[in-house]
Write an enzyme that holds these catalytic residues in place. Structure first.
Site, PDB file in Angstrom:
ATOM      1  N   GLY A   1      -2.217   6.207  -7.053  1.00 28.03           N
ATOM      2  CA  GLY A   1      -3.489   6.650  -6.489  1.00 28.03           C
ATOM      3  C   GLY A   1      -4.533   5.546  -6.528  1.00 28.03           C
ATOM      4  O   GLY A   1      -4.315   4.463  -7.065  1.00 28.03           O
TER       5      GLY A   1
ATOM      6  N   LYS B   1     -13.821  -0.941  -2.742  1.00 30.19           N
ATOM      7  CA  LYS B   1     -12.768  -1.368  -3.664  1.00 30.19           C
ATOM      8  C   LYS B   1     -13.407  -2.049  -4.867  1.00 30.19           C
ATOM      9  O   LYS B   1     -14.068  -3.079  -4.731  1.00 30.19           O
ATOM     10  CB  LYS B   1     -11.798  -2.316  -2.968  1.00 30.19           C
ATOM     11  CG  LYS B   1     -10.602  -2.685  -3.834  1.00 30.19           C
ATOM     12  CD  LYS B   1      -9.588  -3.476  -3.028  1.00 30.19           C
ATOM     13  CE  LYS B   1      -8.380  -3.825  -3.877  1.00 30.19           C
ATOM     14  NZ  LYS B   1      -7.358  -4.576  -3.098  1.00 30.19           N
TER      15      LYS B   1
ATOM     16  N   ASP C   1      -9.879  -0.379 -15.689  1.00 28.86           N
ATOM     17  CA  ASP C   1     -11.341  -0.245 -15.749  1.00 28.86           C
ATOM     18  C   ASP C   1     -11.954   0.136 -14.402  1.00 28.86           C
ATOM     19  O   ASP C   1     -13.157   0.348 -14.303  1.00 28.86           O
ATOM     20  CB  ASP C   1     -11.980  -1.538 -16.266  1.00 28.86           C
ATOM     21  CG  ASP C   1     -11.669  -2.754 -15.401  1.00 28.86           C
ATOM     22  OD1 ASP C   1     -11.221  -2.584 -14.250  1.00 28.86           O
ATOM     23  OD2 ASP C   1     -11.873  -3.889 -15.891  1.00 28.86           O
ATOM     24  N   GLY C   2     -11.116   0.218 -13.348  1.00 27.46           N
ATOM     25  CA  GLY C   2     -11.627   0.633 -12.049  1.00 27.46           C
ATOM     26  C   GLY C   2     -12.448  -0.403 -11.336  1.00 27.46           C
ATOM     27  O   GLY C   2     -13.082  -0.101 -10.317  1.00 27.46           O
TER      28      GLY C   2
ATOM     29  N   ARG D   1     -13.866  -2.349   2.468  1.00 31.04           N
ATOM     30  CA  ARG D   1     -12.836  -2.575   3.471  1.00 31.04           C
ATOM     31  C   ARG D   1     -12.726  -1.367   4.383  1.00 31.04           C
ATOM     32  O   ARG D   1     -13.074  -0.246   4.005  1.00 31.04           O
ATOM     33  CB  ARG D   1     -11.495  -2.906   2.826  1.00 31.04           C
ATOM     34  CG  ARG D   1     -10.802  -1.782   2.104  1.00 31.04           C
ATOM     35  CD  ARG D   1      -9.467  -2.271   1.553  1.00 31.04           C
ATOM     36  NE  ARG D   1      -8.744  -1.212   0.867  1.00 31.04           N
ATOM     37  CZ  ARG D   1      -7.633  -1.407   0.171  1.00 31.04           C
ATOM     38  NH1 ARG D   1      -7.116  -2.619   0.087  1.00 31.04           N
ATOM     39  NH2 ARG D   1      -7.024  -0.399  -0.431  1.00 31.04           N
TER      40      ARG D   1
ATOM     41  N   ARG E   1      -0.516   5.499   2.979  1.00 32.90           N
ATOM     42  CA  ARG E   1       0.536   4.511   2.747  1.00 32.90           C
ATOM     43  C   ARG E   1       1.873   5.200   2.491  1.00 32.90           C
ATOM     44  O   ARG E   1       1.926   6.424   2.379  1.00 32.90           O
ATOM     45  CB  ARG E   1       0.133   3.620   1.573  1.00 32.90           C
ATOM     46  CG  ARG E   1      -0.277   4.423   0.341  1.00 32.90           C
ATOM     47  CD  ARG E   1      -1.093   3.586  -0.629  1.00 32.90           C
ATOM     48  NE  ARG E   1      -2.490   3.477  -0.264  1.00 32.90           N
ATOM     49  CZ  ARG E   1      -3.299   2.490  -0.659  1.00 32.90           C
ATOM     50  NH1 ARG E   1      -2.835   1.547  -1.438  1.00 32.90           N
ATOM     51  NH2 ARG E   1      -4.555   2.442  -0.291  1.00 32.90           N
TER      52      ARG E   1
ATOM     53  N   ASP F   1       3.440   1.394  -2.381  1.00 33.63           N
ATOM     54  CA  ASP F   1       2.058   1.873  -2.337  1.00 33.63           C
ATOM     55  C   ASP F   1       1.146   0.867  -1.652  1.00 33.63           C
ATOM     56  O   ASP F   1      -0.028   1.176  -1.405  1.00 33.63           O
ATOM     57  CB  ASP F   1       1.538   2.194  -3.746  1.00 33.63           C
ATOM     58  CG  ASP F   1       1.660   1.014  -4.685  1.00 33.63           C
ATOM     59  OD1 ASP F   1       2.795   0.649  -5.012  1.00 33.63           O
ATOM     60  OD2 ASP F   1       0.627   0.459  -5.098  1.00 33.63           O
TER      61      ASP F   1
END
Length: 492
Positions: free
Chosen positions: A93, A116, A128-129, A179, A186, A255
């Site tokens: 994910g 992103k 940590d994202g 983006r 996907r 992915d």
């Protein structure tokens, strides 16, 4: 003239958000302190009808780092799984990307807008994202470079940075790259439900993708086999384009494979310098699974994983029939592209052998891939011509001379004219590519002194990779010795 729009006027539609929460998790981006604009791409803004002047707004950076939501957006993180380096990972994910929604432009096209590096999500696992400035600059520049080369790709609207520290191999600063793509679905978006043994979401997602992106199939009784067939064709053609331009993706996990056949999820990519079919651009890929010459095979491997995930809604025989077309489509498209790179105007049976022999002597002599094909446009096909600037790129000049004679005969057989051939070749053989050392120079300036001028210079250069740009001639030079020591990995 159609009026361009302010940020609060963008026409958000958010069709993916209309799907049930089986497919996503709703959440807002995590704020970052003191954001600043690194770069803005006016060409990408044009795709969503955004007024270019909006980049000068005091709150622009706040919107595109996730501190303020764009009006009409419905932020979410998408669920998917995938095979990473050949091993299935049951839930991945969007671990650091948040989809704001999709903007419909005046032409009726929809572009999903995604941040992103926007913070942790339910899929972050222990991450940590965040994204860092280094990797954001690489993705931003490469997605636009690929577009300039005519290769299907996601697009990049802007980079926004923050001084918040992010820990990778060392301490770096955070950044968010915006983006855009018609869809971020996907292969792994289907795999997650197959391995959970949930058939209904597979059909729902397939119907959603077909309705939005393959509408000509929507009423077909065999829409699912045809859908897979189109994904196979798009992927095969994408692999051929990568191979022809000398591009290595680096992390071809399922992915990271777009259902629309886009170049997707830029990380440790690399454009080859000297021709080496075994080129591995990802320092983390110790086994060479995603080496340059393995990409066509991995494309088929990944499609096979997708086909398996679709078997609850289509017959195995239909899936196999679609996959059987891959190698022929790839081979035909690749040879077509390589003929164009050699300036051949017609197809002849021995063309594949001519291409293979050139690549063989390029590998043996470590000849620069991009430089050789660009300079080959200057080949003098007159009988007895020696072409010293070309043959001097080879240590074994006799090997080049032998190939040159075969090439000369091939050109004469179709009565090729050098001037016309050079014009054709210069339209398909780039003079400028995003070599890793060029990206590294831009990154170093950005990190050390918040100087983004090199990012802007490369962005402008790579929009026109086939054009002679005399003021940028040095950017077409062979890489310096220090470039051999650049390493990029999955954190890149």
């Amino acid at each position: 003239m159609y009026p361009m729009k302010k940020l609060d006027q963008l026409n958000f539609a958010n069709s993916f958000a209309r799907l049930s929460e089986t497919f996503h998790s709703r959440l807002a981006p995590t704020p970052l302190p003191d954001p600043y604009l690194v770069s803005f791409n006016a060409d990408a803004a044009q795709l969503i009808d955004m007024d270019h002047g909006e980049a000068g707004r005091a709150d622009f950076a706040e919107h595109f780092i996730g501190n303020r939501l764009l009006p009409g957006s419905e932020p979410l993180a998408m669920l998917y799984a995938g095979h990473q380096f050949g091993h299935y990972v049951q839930q991945l994910g969007d671990g650091r990307a948040i989809l704001l929604g999709e903007v419909k432009n005046k032409a009726g096209e929809s572009w999903e807008v995604q941040l992103k590096g926007a913070g942790t999500t339910p899929y972050s696992r222990s991450g940590d994202g965040r994204a860092v400035l280094r990797s954001s600059i690489r993705e931003y520049l490469c997605s636009e470079a690929m577009h300039g080369l005519g290769i299907p790709t996601t697009r990049a609207l802007c980079i926004v940075g923050s001084d918040q520290e992010v820990y990778r191999e060392s301490i770096e600063s955070a950044a968010v790259v915006t983006r855009m793509a018609p869809s971020h679905v996907r292969f792994g978006s289907f795999e997650v439900f197959y391995y959970r043994k949930q058939q209904a979401p597979i059909a729902q997602l397939a119907d959603y993708v077909i309705e939005r992106h393959f509408p000509h199939l929507a009423a077909a009784p065999d829409k699912y086999p045809q859908f897979l067939g189109e994904v196979v064709a798009r992927t095969a053609q994408l692999m051929a384009k990568w191979q022809a331009v000398g591009f290595a993706h680096g992390v071809m996990n399922t992915d990271n494979m777009s259902i629309l056949g886009l170049t997707f999820d830029y990380g440790p990519f690399g454009f080859m310098d000297s021709y080496n079919p075994g080129y591995v651009c990802n320092h983390s890929d110790h086994g060479g699974r995603y080496a340059f010459d393995q990409q066509p095979h991995i494309g088929l491997w990944n499609l096979t994983a997708l086909a398996q995930a679709l078997t609850p809604i289509l017959a195995v025989d239909d899936a196999n029939a679609a996959l059987m077309r891959y190698e022929a489509i790839f081979g035909e498209h690749y040879l077509e592209l390589m003929r164009a790179k050699l300036g051949l105007a017609s197809a002849r049976p021995d063309d594949a052998a001519l291409v293979e022999k050139l690549l063989e002597i390029m590998q043996a002599n470590r000849v620069d891939y991009t430089h050789l094909f660009r300079s080959l446009g200057n080949f003098d096909s007159a009988p007895g011509a020696e072409n010293p600037r070309l043959r001097d790129q080879f240590i074994d000049r006799a090997a080049f001379d032998a190939w040159a004679e075969a090439y000369r005969a091939r050109l004469q057989a179709e009565q090729s004219t050098d001037a016309e051939r050079k014009e054709r070749m210069d339209r398909v053989n780039p003079k400028y590519i995003l070599r890793n050392y060029l990206a590294q120079v831009a990154i170093r300036k950005a990190e050390e002194s918040r100087d983004f001028s090199e990012v802007e210079r490369l962005l402008a250069l790579l929009k026109r990779p086939f054009d002679e740009q005399p003021e940028m001639e040095s950017y077409a030079a062979l890489p310096p010795d220090w470039a051999q020591h650049i390493e990029v990995s999955c954190s890149s």
